[in-house]
Motif scaffolding. Structure first.
Motif, PDB file in Angstrom:
ATOM      1  N   ARG A   1      29.169  41.157  40.754  1.00  0.00           N
ATOM      2  CA  ARG A   1      28.839  41.631  41.988  1.00  0.00           C
ATOM      3  C   ARG A   1      28.881  41.191  43.567  1.00  0.00           C
ATOM      4  NH1 ARG A   1      23.920  44.473  41.101  1.00  0.00           N
ATOM      5  NH2 ARG A   1      23.118  43.816  43.016  1.00  0.00           N
ATOM      6  N   GLY A   2      29.265  41.154  44.720  1.00  0.00           N
ATOM      7  CA  GLY A   2      29.904  40.959  45.960  1.00  0.00           C
ATOM      8  C   GLY A   2      30.623  41.945  46.324  1.00  0.00           C
ATOM      9  N   ASN A   3      31.257  40.823  47.055  1.00  0.00           N
ATOM     10  CA  ASN A   3      32.248  41.630  47.705  1.00  0.00           C
ATOM     11  C   ASN A   3      33.359  42.081  47.209  1.00  0.00           C
ATOM     12  OD1 ASN A   3      34.209  42.933  49.808  1.00  0.00           O
ATOM     13  ND2 ASN A   3      33.936  40.958  51.257  1.00  0.00           N
ATOM     14  N   ILE A   4      33.971  43.030  45.827  1.00  0.00           N
ATOM     15  CA  ILE A   4      35.208  42.706  45.231  1.00  0.00           C
ATOM     16  C   ILE A   4      35.596  43.766  45.188  1.00  0.00           C
ATOM     17  CG2 ILE A   4      33.502  42.827  43.641  1.00  0.00           C
ATOM     18  CD1 ILE A   4      35.661  41.565  41.970  1.00  0.00           C
ATOM     19  N   GLU A   5      37.860  43.561  45.168  1.00  0.00           N
ATOM     20  CA  GLU A   5      37.966  44.966  44.745  1.00  0.00           C
ATOM     21  C   GLU A   5      39.397  44.879  44.050  1.00  0.00           C
ATOM     22  OE1 GLU A   5      40.669  48.230  47.185  1.00  0.00           O
ATOM     23  OE2 GLU A   5      40.524  46.428  48.047  1.00  0.00           O
ATOM     24  N   VAL A   6      38.732  46.110  42.606  1.00  0.00           N
ATOM     25  CA  VAL A   6      39.319  45.601  41.592  1.00  0.00           C
ATOM     26  C   VAL A   6      40.270  46.631  41.865  1.00  0.00           C
ATOM     27  CG1 VAL A   6      39.462  46.349  39.231  1.00  0.00           C
ATOM     28  CG2 VAL A   6      36.838  45.290  40.350  1.00  0.00           C
ATOM     29  N   VAL A   7      41.294  46.472  41.587  1.00  0.00           N
ATOM     30  CA  VAL A   7      42.504  46.686  41.550  1.00  0.00           C
ATOM     31  C   VAL A   7      43.852  46.941  40.632  1.00  0.00           C
ATOM     32  CG1 VAL A   7      45.264  47.619  43.550  1.00  0.00           C
ATOM     33  CG2 VAL A   7      42.826  45.975  44.221  1.00  0.00           C
ATOM     34  N   LYS A   8      44.938  47.995  40.531  1.00  0.00           N
ATOM     35  CA  LYS A   8      45.598  48.183  39.390  1.00  0.00           C
ATOM     36  C   LYS A   8      46.617  47.220  39.779  1.00  0.00           C
ATOM     37  CE  LYS A   8      47.378  52.237  36.254  1.00  0.00           C
ATOM     38  NZ  LYS A   8      47.179  50.870  35.328  1.00  0.00           N
ATOM     39  N   LEU A   9      47.165  46.794  39.218  1.00  0.00           N
ATOM     40  CA  LEU A   9      48.637  45.921  39.240  1.00  0.00           C
ATOM     41  C   LEU A   9      49.209  45.358  38.270  1.00  0.00           C
ATOM     42  CD1 LEU A   9      50.406  45.597  41.778  1.00  0.00           C
ATOM     43  CD2 LEU A   9      49.513  43.827  41.716  1.00  0.00           C
ATOM     44  N   ASP A  10      49.923  46.143  37.964  1.00  0.00           N
ATOM     45  CA  ASP A  10      50.771  45.012  36.175  1.00  0.00           C
ATOM     46  C   ASP A  10      52.401  44.754  37.901  1.00  0.00           C
ATOM     47  OD1 ASP A  10      53.185  44.517  35.350  1.00  0.00           O
ATOM     48  OD2 ASP A  10      52.749  46.863  33.582  1.00  0.00           O
TER      49      ASP A  10
END
Length: 223
Positions: free
Chosen positions: A45-54
């Motif tokens: 929870r919180g100000n977080i952005e989950v991004v796909k990256l290799d």
């Protein structure tokens, strides 16, 4: 609050870095190989952005940098890495070695080159690289682990060189040893303790600390 870009948030240290920084109210950009399976990170929870990256995909790194070109990144935290298995001498898996170098060595370098502008215009101006005591040439008294050791020794050289090259921009570059964290069987250091310690090192560091190789409890390590 600061903006922190963390690579390798699929498991272990990456997840905990994202959790602790987001828990303290910071903006977190958490990259992982597959957000669909990074359930712990997605649940934070919180100000977080989950991004796909290799991090072995340099085109993807460049694309993310372009998307974030107007942002400031206070802390670029190069955490993504692989190590096991450790084939013994005489049974070297060269394809695995190449993959380890692509992930642990070339990926972090590409991240540094791609996000230096965003870091350089931030307030904290920090690049932190998760290294390992196993990358210390001076402390290698047990042998083995050729691929992993060489990747982390090379990463340490990148850190030291970046520290020189980025000094005019007042960017601090650190190599951090997380201890034998409990992300694998036998690990003795609780993950939360390791991450909290490394966060403390990062928080206390300034331009005069750049080029340092230290443990999670802020003890210097020989190259």
């Amino acid at each position: 609050m600061a903006t922190i870009l963390v690579t390798g948030c699929d498991t272990g240290l990456g997840v905990e870095f994202a959790r602790q920084y987001a828990g303290d109210g910071h903006r977190v950009i958490a990259t992982c190989l597959d957000p669909a399976t990074a359930t712990e990170t997605v649940a934070i929870r919180g100000n977080i952005e989950v991004v796909k990256l290799d991090v072995t995909d340099h085109t993807a790194i460049e694309a993310l940098s372009r998307r974030l070109r107007h942002d400031t990144i206070d802390i670029l935290l190069n955490n993504a890495g692989i190590g096991r298995p450790h084939p013994p001498f005489g049974e070297t898996d060269y394809a695995l070695w190449d993959r380890i170098l692509q992930t642990n060595l070339l990926g972090p370098m590409k991240m540094a080159e791609s996000f230096v502008e965003q870091v350089g215009r931030s307030e904290a101006k920090m690049m932190a690289f998760i290294s390992s005591r196993m990358g210390s040439i001076a402390l290698n008294n047990s042998g083995g682990s050729y691929a992993y050791r060489s990747s982390k020794a090379g990463l340490n050289m990148i850190v030291k060189t970046l520290a020189v090259d980025l000094a005019p921009r007042q960017i601090c570059v650190l190599a951090l040893h997380p201890g034998w964290a409990a992300t694998e069987p036998g690990g003795r250091v609780p993950v939360a303790e390791s991450v909290a310690g490394m966060r403390g090192v990062i928080h206390r560091a300034g331009p005069h600390h750049t080029g340092s190789f230290v443990t999670y409890h802020d003890q210097p390590l020989p190259w």
